[in-house]
Structure formats: structure tokens, C-alpha cells
Design a protein around this motif. Structure first.
Motif, PDB file in Angstrom:
ATOM      1  N   UNK A   5       0.810  -1.218   0.000  1.00 62.49           N
ATOM      2  CA  UNK A   5       0.000   0.000   0.000  1.00 62.49           C
ATOM      3  C   UNK A   5       0.846   1.272   0.000  1.00 62.49           C
ATOM      4  N   UNK A   6       2.118   1.154  -0.224  1.00 61.96           N
ATOM      5  CA  UNK A   6       3.028   2.292  -0.217  1.00 61.96           C
ATOM      6  C   UNK A   6       3.140   2.908  -1.607  1.00 61.96           C
ATOM      7  N   UNK A   7       2.984   4.226  -1.673  1.00 69.78           N
ATOM      8  CA  UNK A   7       3.182   4.943  -2.927  1.00 69.78           C
ATOM      9  C   UNK A   7       4.679   5.127  -3.122  1.00 69.78           C
ATOM     10  N   UNK A   8       5.139   4.817  -4.323  1.00 67.07           N
ATOM     11  CA  UNK A   8       6.562   4.875  -4.635  1.00 67.07           C
ATOM     12  C   UNK A   8       6.800   5.840  -5.780  1.00 67.07           C
ATOM     13  N   UNK A   9       7.808   6.688  -5.654  1.00 64.75           N
ATOM     14  CA  UNK A   9       8.208   7.578  -6.731  1.00 64.75           C
ATOM     15  C   UNK A   9       9.231   6.831  -7.586  1.00 64.75           C
ATOM     16  N   UNK A  10       8.810   6.397  -8.762  1.00 69.33           N
ATOM     17  CA  UNK A  10       9.704   5.729  -9.707  1.00 69.33           C
ATOM     18  C   UNK A  10      10.318   6.823 -10.568  1.00 69.33           C
ATOM     19  N   UNK A  11      11.431   7.362 -10.104  1.00 68.83           N
ATOM     20  CA  UNK A  11      12.064   8.511 -10.745  1.00 68.83           C
ATOM     21  C   UNK A  11      12.477   8.189 -12.179  1.00 68.83           C
ATOM     22  N   UNK A  12      12.998   6.994 -12.406  1.00 64.06           N
ATOM     23  CA  UNK A  12      13.439   6.616 -13.756  1.00 64.06           C
ATOM     24  C   UNK A  12      12.287   6.611 -14.754  1.00 64.06           C
ATOM     25  N   UNK A  13      11.092   6.244 -14.308  1.00 67.61           N
ATOM     26  CA  UNK A  13       9.923   6.200 -15.190  1.00 67.61           C
ATOM     27  C   UNK A  13       9.098   7.491 -15.098  1.00 67.61           C
ATOM     28  N   UNK A  14       9.526   8.442 -14.283  1.00 70.49           N
ATOM     29  CA  UNK A  14       8.817   9.702 -14.010  1.00 70.49           C
ATOM     30  C   UNK A  14       7.335   9.472 -13.727  1.00 70.49           C
ATOM     31  N   UNK A  15       7.106   8.644 -12.711  1.00 73.10           N
ATOM     32  CA  UNK A  15       5.729   8.391 -12.297  1.00 73.10           C
ATOM     33  C   UNK A  15       5.707   7.890 -10.857  1.00 73.10           C
ATOM     34  N   UNK A  49     -13.067   2.944  -8.853  1.00 67.92           N
ATOM     35  CA  UNK A  49     -14.200   3.136  -7.973  1.00 67.92           C
ATOM     36  C   UNK A  49     -13.999   2.667  -6.546  1.00 67.92           C
ATOM     37  N   UNK A  50     -12.775   2.324  -6.203  1.00 67.02           N
ATOM     38  CA  UNK A  50     -12.478   1.823  -4.854  1.00 67.02           C
ATOM     39  C   UNK A  50     -11.534   2.741  -4.073  1.00 67.02           C
ATOM     40  N   UNK A  51     -11.320   3.947  -4.553  1.00 72.32           N
ATOM     41  CA  UNK A  51     -10.456   4.894  -3.856  1.00 72.32           C
ATOM     42  C   UNK A  51      -8.979   4.703  -4.118  1.00 72.32           C
ATOM     43  N   UNK A  52      -8.656   3.828  -5.037  1.00 73.93           N
ATOM     44  CA  UNK A  52      -7.271   3.496  -5.353  1.00 73.93           C
ATOM     45  C   UNK A  52      -6.506   4.719  -5.881  1.00 73.93           C
ATOM     46  N   UNK A  53      -7.098   5.423  -6.840  1.00 73.18           N
ATOM     47  CA  UNK A  53      -6.430   6.591  -7.419  1.00 73.18           C
ATOM     48  C   UNK A  53      -6.258   7.691  -6.382  1.00 73.18           C
ATOM     49  N   UNK A  54      -7.251   7.856  -5.513  1.00 76.97           N
ATOM     50  CA  UNK A  54      -7.137   8.854  -4.460  1.00 76.97           C
ATOM     51  C   UNK A  54      -5.987   8.563  -3.511  1.00 76.97           C
ATOM     52  N   UNK A  55      -5.822   7.301  -3.146  1.00 74.52           N
ATOM     53  CA  UNK A  55      -4.685   6.914  -2.288  1.00 74.52           C
ATOM     54  C   UNK A  55      -3.363   7.169  -2.998  1.00 74.52           C
ATOM     55  N   UNK A  56      -3.333   6.890  -4.290  1.00 75.07           N
ATOM     56  CA  UNK A  56      -2.124   7.134  -5.078  1.00 75.07           C
ATOM     57  C   UNK A  56      -1.758   8.614  -5.063  1.00 75.07           C
ATOM     58  N   UNK A  57      -2.734   9.470  -5.339  1.00 75.15           N
ATOM     59  CA  UNK A  57      -2.454  10.910  -5.395  1.00 75.15           C
ATOM     60  C   UNK A  57      -2.144  11.460  -4.007  1.00 75.15           C
ATOM     61  N   UNK A  58      -2.835  10.986  -2.994  1.00 83.18           N
ATOM     62  CA  UNK A  58      -2.530  11.431  -1.634  1.00 83.18           C
ATOM     63  C   UNK A  58      -1.068  11.145  -1.285  1.00 83.18           C
ATOM     64  N   UNK A  59      -0.609   9.947  -1.593  1.00 79.93           N
ATOM     65  CA  UNK A  59       0.787   9.599  -1.334  1.00 79.93           C
ATOM     66  C   UNK A  59       1.759  10.393  -2.176  1.00 79.93           C
ATOM     67  N   UNK A  60       1.395  10.618  -3.435  1.00 82.90           N
ATOM     68  CA  UNK A  60       2.258  11.411  -4.323  1.00 82.90           C
ATOM     69  C   UNK A  60       2.384  12.841  -3.807  1.00 82.90           C
TER      70      UNK A  60
END
Length: 98
Positions: A5-15, A49-60
């Protein structure tokens, strides 16, 4: 082993990436002049629809804040997220770079 459940900054892929239930969500960005320009957010259809994208952006955004950067939300999802979360709006760049 990394927490699923950890958001990771993949710097090489810029995402930013978040892996949940075998699916990978991504938030693509460009980095310029002290800002992160979010260009696209994508999650697997099965996880929508399960809040997945929101968790991603919150971590980012937490990582952006830790780096002392600002945000330019070219991505419609990131823009809508910031509209719904006024506590994050101090991250908005007042002058869009580049």
C-alpha cells in the motif's frame, strides 16, 4: 519487501506508483523548475471506484510536499482531487513552469 500500500516515486519512469491487489496504478509527471507537473493518472479497470487513485495521489502529494515542490495539475483527476481537498491546495504552483 515493500509494503503493497506504499506509494513509490519511480524517478526513472517519471511516475508515482501504487500496487494493490496485483494491479499497478500510476500518476505520470514531469519535473520542472521546482514543480511536479502531473500529466496523467491511471488505475486498472478492475480497481476503479475503490479509492485506489485517491490513495495514489494522496501519497504522491505527500512526497511532493516532503521535497518542497509545488504542483501543476494538468491531469483532470489530480485537479479534481485538489478541488476536493483544500488542505492540499497550498501545493498549487501560482506560476506554472515551462
Amino acid at each position: 519487501m515493500r509494503n503493497e500500500t506504499e506509494v513509490r516515486n519511480n524517478i526513472d519512469a517519471t511516475r508515482y506508483e501504487l500496487q494493490v491487489d496485483g494491479g499497478l496504478g500510476i500518476a505520470r509527471y514531469e519535473r520542472r523548475e521546482g514543480a511536479i507537473i502531473f500529466t496523467h493518472t491511471e488505475v486498472p479497470e478492475a480497481l476503479q471506484g475503490r479509492g485506489f487513485a485517491g490513495r495514489l495521489i494522496k501519497g504522491a502529494l505527500a512526497d511532493v510536499r516532503d521535497q518542497g515542490l509545488k504542483v501543476v495539475p494538468l491531469c483532470a483527476f489530480v485537479s479534481a482531487y485538489l478541488d476536493r481537498h483544500p488542505e492540499e491546495q497550498d501545493l498549487l504552483a501560482t506560476d506554472a513552469p515551462g
